[in-house]
Design a protein around this motif. Structure first.
Motif, PDB file in Angstrom:
ATOM      1  N   GLY A  20      -7.091  -4.161  -3.830  1.00  0.00           N
ATOM      2  CA  GLY A  20      -5.605  -4.452  -4.433  1.00  0.00           C
ATOM      3  C   GLY A  20      -5.663  -5.234  -5.658  1.00  0.00           C
ATOM      4  N   ILE A  21      -6.871  -5.276  -6.309  1.00  0.00           N
ATOM      5  CA  ILE A  21      -7.035  -6.000  -7.649  1.00  0.00           C
ATOM      6  C   ILE A  21      -6.304  -4.822  -8.864  1.00  0.00           C
ATOM      7  N   THR A  22      -5.315  -5.281  -9.638  1.00  0.00           N
ATOM      8  CA  THR A  22      -4.988  -4.830 -10.725  1.00  0.00           C
ATOM      9  C   THR A  22      -4.993  -5.604 -11.905  1.00  0.00           C
ATOM     10  N   ILE A  23      -5.558  -5.000 -13.036  1.00  0.00           N
ATOM     11  CA  ILE A  23      -5.569  -5.842 -14.174  1.00  0.00           C
ATOM     12  C   ILE A  23      -4.883  -4.918 -15.240  1.00  0.00           C
ATOM     13  N   GLU A  24      -4.002  -5.653 -16.006  1.00  0.00           N
ATOM     14  CA  GLU A  24      -3.160  -5.132 -16.851  1.00  0.00           C
ATOM     15  C   GLU A  24      -3.574  -5.509 -18.268  1.00  0.00           C
ATOM     16  N   GLN A  25      -4.426  -4.813 -18.912  1.00  0.00           N
ATOM     17  CA  GLN A  25      -4.670  -5.238 -20.491  1.00  0.00           C
ATOM     18  C   GLN A  25      -3.872  -4.629 -21.404  1.00  0.00           C
ATOM     19  N   VAL A  26      -3.300  -5.630 -22.103  1.00  0.00           N
ATOM     20  CA  VAL A  26      -2.241  -5.182 -23.341  1.00  0.00           C
ATOM     21  C   VAL A  26      -2.852  -5.259 -24.701  1.00  0.00           C
ATOM     22  N   LEU A  27      -2.963  -4.190 -25.502  1.00  0.00           N
ATOM     23  CA  LEU A  27      -3.356  -4.248 -26.715  1.00  0.00           C
ATOM     24  C   LEU A  27      -2.283  -4.807 -27.886  1.00  0.00           C
ATOM     25  N   THR A  28      -1.747  -5.799 -27.422  1.00  0.00           N
ATOM     26  CA  THR A  28      -0.738  -6.591 -28.182  1.00  0.00           C
ATOM     27  C   THR A  28      -1.018  -8.088 -28.219  1.00  0.00           C
ATOM     28  N   SER A  29       0.000  -8.785 -28.542  1.00  0.00           N
ATOM     29  CA  SER A  29      -0.041 -10.199 -28.458  1.00  0.00           C
ATOM     30  C   SER A  29       0.212 -11.018 -27.047  1.00  0.00           C
ATOM     31  N   VAL A  30       0.890  -9.849 -25.975  1.00  0.00           N
ATOM     32  CA  VAL A  30       1.205 -10.225 -24.839  1.00  0.00           C
ATOM     33  C   VAL A  30      -0.013 -10.599 -24.075  1.00  0.00           C
ATOM     34  N   VAL A  31       0.122 -11.382 -22.915  1.00  0.00           N
ATOM     35  CA  VAL A  31      -1.049 -12.038 -22.404  1.00  0.00           C
ATOM     36  C   VAL A  31      -1.426 -11.008 -21.326  1.00  0.00           C
ATOM     37  N   ASP A  32      -2.757 -10.589 -20.907  1.00  0.00           N
ATOM     38  CA  ASP A  32      -3.214  -9.790 -20.092  1.00  0.00           C
ATOM     39  C   ASP A  32      -2.970 -10.395 -18.800  1.00  0.00           C
ATOM     40  N   THR A  33      -2.808  -9.539 -17.473  1.00  0.00           N
ATOM     41  CA  THR A  33      -2.670 -10.277 -16.420  1.00  0.00           C
ATOM     42  C   THR A  33      -3.513  -9.641 -15.424  1.00  0.00           C
ATOM     43  N   CYS A  34      -3.708 -10.273 -14.267  1.00  0.00           N
ATOM     44  CA  CYS A  34      -4.496  -9.740 -12.970  1.00  0.00           C
ATOM     45  C   CYS A  34      -3.757 -10.214 -11.834  1.00  0.00           C
ATOM     46  N   SER A  35      -3.739  -9.407 -10.899  1.00  0.00           N
ATOM     47  CA  SER A  35      -3.416  -9.806  -9.447  1.00  0.00           C
ATOM     48  C   SER A  35      -4.207  -9.051  -8.437  1.00  0.00           C
ATOM     49  N   PHE A  36      -4.372 -10.089  -7.266  1.00  0.00           N
ATOM     50  CA  PHE A  36      -5.122  -9.406  -6.275  1.00  0.00           C
ATOM     51  C   PHE A  36      -4.953 -10.393  -5.174  1.00  0.00           C
ATOM     52  N   SER A  37      -5.598 -10.015  -3.796  1.00  0.00           N
ATOM     53  CA  SER A  37      -5.331 -10.490  -2.738  1.00  0.00           C
ATOM     54  C   SER A  37      -6.465 -11.218  -2.159  1.00  0.00           C
ATOM     55  N   ILE A  38      -6.654 -12.274  -1.519  1.00  0.00           N
ATOM     56  CA  ILE A  38      -7.666 -13.003  -1.283  1.00  0.00           C
ATOM     57  C   ILE A  38      -7.609 -13.617   0.320  1.00  0.00           C
ATOM     58  N   LYS A  39      -8.540 -13.399   0.991  1.00  0.00           N
ATOM     59  CA  LYS A  39      -8.672 -13.887   2.741  1.00  0.00           C
ATOM     60  C   LYS A  39      -9.478 -15.204   2.684  1.00  0.00           C
ATOM     61  N   GLY A  73      -3.564 -14.027  13.346  1.00  0.00           N
ATOM     62  CA  GLY A  73      -4.479 -14.945  14.278  1.00  0.00           C
ATOM     63  C   GLY A  73      -5.168 -16.115  13.399  1.00  0.00           C
ATOM     64  N   GLY A  74      -6.232 -16.181  13.174  1.00  0.00           N
ATOM     65  CA  GLY A  74      -6.829 -17.206  12.375  1.00  0.00           C
ATOM     66  C   GLY A  74      -7.069 -16.935  10.748  1.00  0.00           C
ATOM     67  N   LEU A  75      -6.741 -15.418  10.384  1.00  0.00           N
ATOM     68  CA  LEU A  75      -6.833 -15.119   9.307  1.00  0.00           C
ATOM     69  C   LEU A  75      -5.498 -15.168   8.282  1.00  0.00           C
ATOM     70  N   ASN A  76      -5.724 -15.988   7.082  1.00  0.00           N
ATOM     71  CA  ASN A  76      -4.878 -15.631   6.191  1.00  0.00           C
ATOM     72  C   ASN A  76      -5.057 -15.173   5.055  1.00  0.00           C
ATOM     73  N   ILE A  77      -4.101 -14.342   4.427  1.00  0.00           N
ATOM     74  CA  ILE A  77      -4.112 -13.689   3.076  1.00  0.00           C
ATOM     75  C   ILE A  77      -3.336 -14.274   2.244  1.00  0.00           C
ATOM     76  N   TRP A  78      -3.819 -14.482   0.803  1.00  0.00           N
ATOM     77  CA  TRP A  78      -2.630 -14.764  -0.226  1.00  0.00           C
ATOM     78  C   TRP A  78      -2.654 -13.877  -1.351  1.00  0.00           C
ATOM     79  N   ASP A  79      -1.658 -13.593  -1.917  1.00  0.00           N
ATOM     80  CA  ASP A  79      -1.715 -12.917  -3.070  1.00  0.00           C
ATOM     81  C   ASP A  79      -1.726 -13.929  -4.220  1.00  0.00           C
ATOM     82  N   VAL A  80      -2.377 -13.493  -5.295  1.00  0.00           N
ATOM     83  CA  VAL A  80      -2.348 -14.439  -6.500  1.00  0.00           C
ATOM     84  C   VAL A  80      -2.179 -13.436  -7.764  1.00  0.00           C
TER      85      VAL A  80
END
Length: 80
Positions: A20-39, A73-80
């Motif tokens: 689920g990891i995505t990294i968006e690298q932009v070759l301009t002055s716009v900020v790069d972004t990353c999103s992922f899920s963690i358990k 159950g006892g497992l939580n998953i967060w989107d970041v």
């Protein structure tokens, strides 16, 4: 060299849902972004993220959003 997914200085690679990891690298002055899920470990907004693959830094930034995606159950998953 190994892969690292540092959150607030601790390697959390074993808790990251790798497909689920995505990294968006932009070759301009716009900020790069990353999103992922963690358990199991809830990161905090403001924590630093550093992703390294084979010793090469591919992303570094600060968490701006953490949302509970699902809880089973006892497992939580967060989107970041």
């Amino acid at each position: 060299m190994s892969e690292q997914f540092l959150i607030a200085g601790e390697n959390q690679i074993s808790n990251i849902l790798l497909e689920g990891i995505t990294i968006e690298q932009v070759l301009t002055s716009v900020v790069d972004t990353c999103s992922f899920s963690i358990k199991s470990v809830q990161p905090s907004e403001g924590d630093e993220i550093i992703i390294e693959l084979s010793g090469v830094r591919v992303f570094a930034g600060i968490i701006d959003s953490v949302k509970l995606a699902r809880s089973t159950g006892g497992l939580n998953i967060w989107d970041v």
